[in-house]
Design a protein around this motif. Structure first.
Motif, mmCIF file in Angstrom:
data_model
loop_
_atom_site.group_PDB
_atom_site.id
_atom_site.type_symbol
_atom_site.label_atom_id
_atom_site.label_comp_id
_atom_site.label_asym_id
_atom_site.label_seq_id
_atom_site.Cartn_x
_atom_site.Cartn_y
_atom_site.Cartn_z
ATOM 1 N N ARG A 3 -4.654 2.051 -2.607
ATOM 2 C CA ARG A 3 -4.120 3.240 -3.281
ATOM 3 C C ARG A 3 -5.210 3.942 -4.082
ATOM 4 O O ARG A 3 -5.393 5.168 -3.958
ATOM 5 N N GLY A 36 -3.132 -3.756 -1.799
ATOM 6 C CA GLY A 36 -2.366 -2.517 -1.736
ATOM 7 C C GLY A 36 -2.675 -1.586 -2.884
ATOM 8 O O GLY A 36 -2.829 -0.363 -2.705
ATOM 9 N N THR A 82 0.836 -1.206 0.000
ATOM 10 C CA THR A 82 0.000 0.000 0.000
ATOM 11 C C THR A 82 0.865 1.249 0.000
ATOM 12 O O THR A 82 0.646 2.188 -0.792
#
Length: 477
Positions: A404, A400, A59
């Motif tokens: 985002r 991740g 992330t």
């Protein structure tokens, strides 16, 4: 069964030579990471990531790559990769927990999109590792799952057909002879193989990823346990980090956070790693393709041929500790080591004289409905991802990238993306039952699955044993 177990326990290739715990074999082989400094007081950030495993690091990586101006802080209780990210079996593969449930909730097309995203994620991790010069012993040999009882063969064929129905047209079904040509698993009567998988060294990957993230300008604080997460606050003994977005990436350790005792259940999984096998043993076994290897048992097994010629093999030991407790250093029970060694020898009789070099355990996160999720609450700025049920090496990367996109969308930096529209986004899961119901339920479930495996191994029926079918209905698994 008992005489065979006694032979395994009394062989000179077991306990006196086995390192037990010490986090994992992967760290014993590659070395422990250099400690990073803890948080030294209250701080602020644009994004605060709680947890320094694969989910948190991926992330931070993708957010920083997409928006280099973001001030991102990662808070890790021990050290990056201390949990499942540094203890797993090194399976980078395209499985995701809850796909069938998502098909039922959102339609098959939505679940197919999720599966295709997972297929692509395997290549994403391989590509990024190479681009960032992370040497993690990656070998993309695919995933081979075998059957060695009539009931397992029935499940394997059903599983193969289901995967084809989810768009995996490059999957291959093999018979007994073709399976033996790839890997000589004793008694294997069939297998299914997908190219969407790779073997890797998880500690090398998580250590390399942490270094890359730090080099991008992300602040990584270790030995900094977060005790409570609330909107715009991550509370630690050394101070509170304030941020518009606080992202919980704690997987099997989530139950240690205030208010999250029943959110995800920390399920235990245990592993052994042999000493390097002699060439003659490898000649008997084969495994030249370095596929990751699994089976179709209810209490399933996962294994890999390591880069230095060992077999690392895992499965369930003691599945759950009362009160959602977690271990400290990965130490596992002698009975579990014996059980795993027995499986190793059952699979590969030629390895009967090989010593077990290391044994360890770790925890993975299990939601009540067995569905992995990724979420951002736009009203609070709190986000989370996890509940991978043992499929986290690849799923954490997809999570991740999705976190985002969700953060950037909420901040007005981007619109909806293909990832933010996947069916696992913002999925709601009910909490686990309180104790002692939680402990009794998990112990009963795995006792049932182990008994079903024993009866299927002794019998000749091609049908899944009724005990396992009943356990599946009770758990919704």
């Amino acid at each position: 069964m008992s005489s065979r177990r006694d032979a395994v326990m009394n062989t000179p290739s077991s306990s006196p030579f086995t390192v037990n715990g010490g986090i994992s074999f992967w760290y014993a082989q590659d070395g422990m990471p250099v400690p990073r400094e803890p948080l030294s007081g209250g701080a602020s950030a644009d994004v605060c990531v709680v947890g320094g495993g694969f989910t948190g690091l991926w992330t931070a990586y993708y957010l920083k790559k997409a928006a280099p101006y973001l001030d991102i802080a990662v808070l890790e209780a021990k050290f990056c990769g201390y949990g499942a990210s540094g203890r797993n079996g090194g399976w980078l593969y395209n499985g995701i927990a809850g796909r069938d449930s998502y098909a039922g909730l959102h339609g098959r097309d939505a679940a197919v999109r999720l599966q295709k995203a997972m297929n692509a994620t395997v290549d994403e991790v391989v590509t990024v590792a190479a681009a960032e010069r992370i040497e993690a012993d990656v070998h993309k040999g695919g995933v081979l799952e075998v059957a060695y009882t009539p009931a397992q063969l029935t499940r394997l064929r059903e599983f193969h057909e289901a995967e084809l129905a989810y768009g995996e047209t490059d999957r291959v079904l093999r018979g007994a002879r073709e399976t033996a040509e790839r890997i000589h698993v004793a008694g294997a009567v069939g297998s299914t193989w997908t190219p969407h998988g790779a073997r890797l060294h998880p500690a090398k990957l998580v250590k390399g990823l942490a270094s890359v993230v730090e080099s991008l300008g992300v602040r990584v604080y270790e030995s900094t346990p977060v005790t409570e997460i609330r909107p715009k606050h991550a509370v630690t003994p050394y101070g509170t980090v304030r941020a518009p977005y606080v992202l919980r990436c704690t997987e099997g350790f989530t139950a240690g956070l205030k208010g999250d005792r029943r959110t995800w259940l920390p399920m235990n999984s245990s592993m052994i790693a042999t000493e390097p096998l002699p060439d003659a043993v490898w000649k008997s076994i084969g495994w030249e393709g370095r596929e990751t290897l699994g089976d179709m048992a209810h209490a399933y097994v996962y294994a890999q041929r390591t880069a230095d010629g060992r077999i690392a093999l895992g499965g369930r030991g003691v599945p759950y500790r009362f009160g959602s407790r977690t271990d400290n250093d990965g130490r596992t029970q002698a009975s579990t080591i014996a059980d795993l060694r027995e499986i190793l020898v059952r699979f590969f009789p030629a390895a009967a004289g090989v010593r077990i070099a290391h044994a360890w355990s770790g925890v993975l996160g299990v939601p009540r409905d067995w569905c992995a999720t990724v979420t951002l609450d736009r009203s609070t700025g709190l986000g989370w991802a996890g509940g991978y049920v043992g499929s986290g090496v690849a799923t954490a990367n997809l999570a991740g990238r999705t976190l985002r996109d969700l953060v950037r969308q909420d901040a007005g930096q981007a619109g909806q993306t293909e990832l933010t529209s996947l069916p696992w986004v913002n999925h709601k899961v009910r909490k686990w039952e309180p104790e002692p119901l939680r402990w009794l339920g998990v112990q009963g479930m795995y006792a049932a699955y182990r008994e079903a495996d024993r009866r299927e191994a002794r019998g000749h029926s091609a049908a899944t044993h009724p005990i396992a079918r009943a356990a599946n209905r009770v758990t919704g698994h």
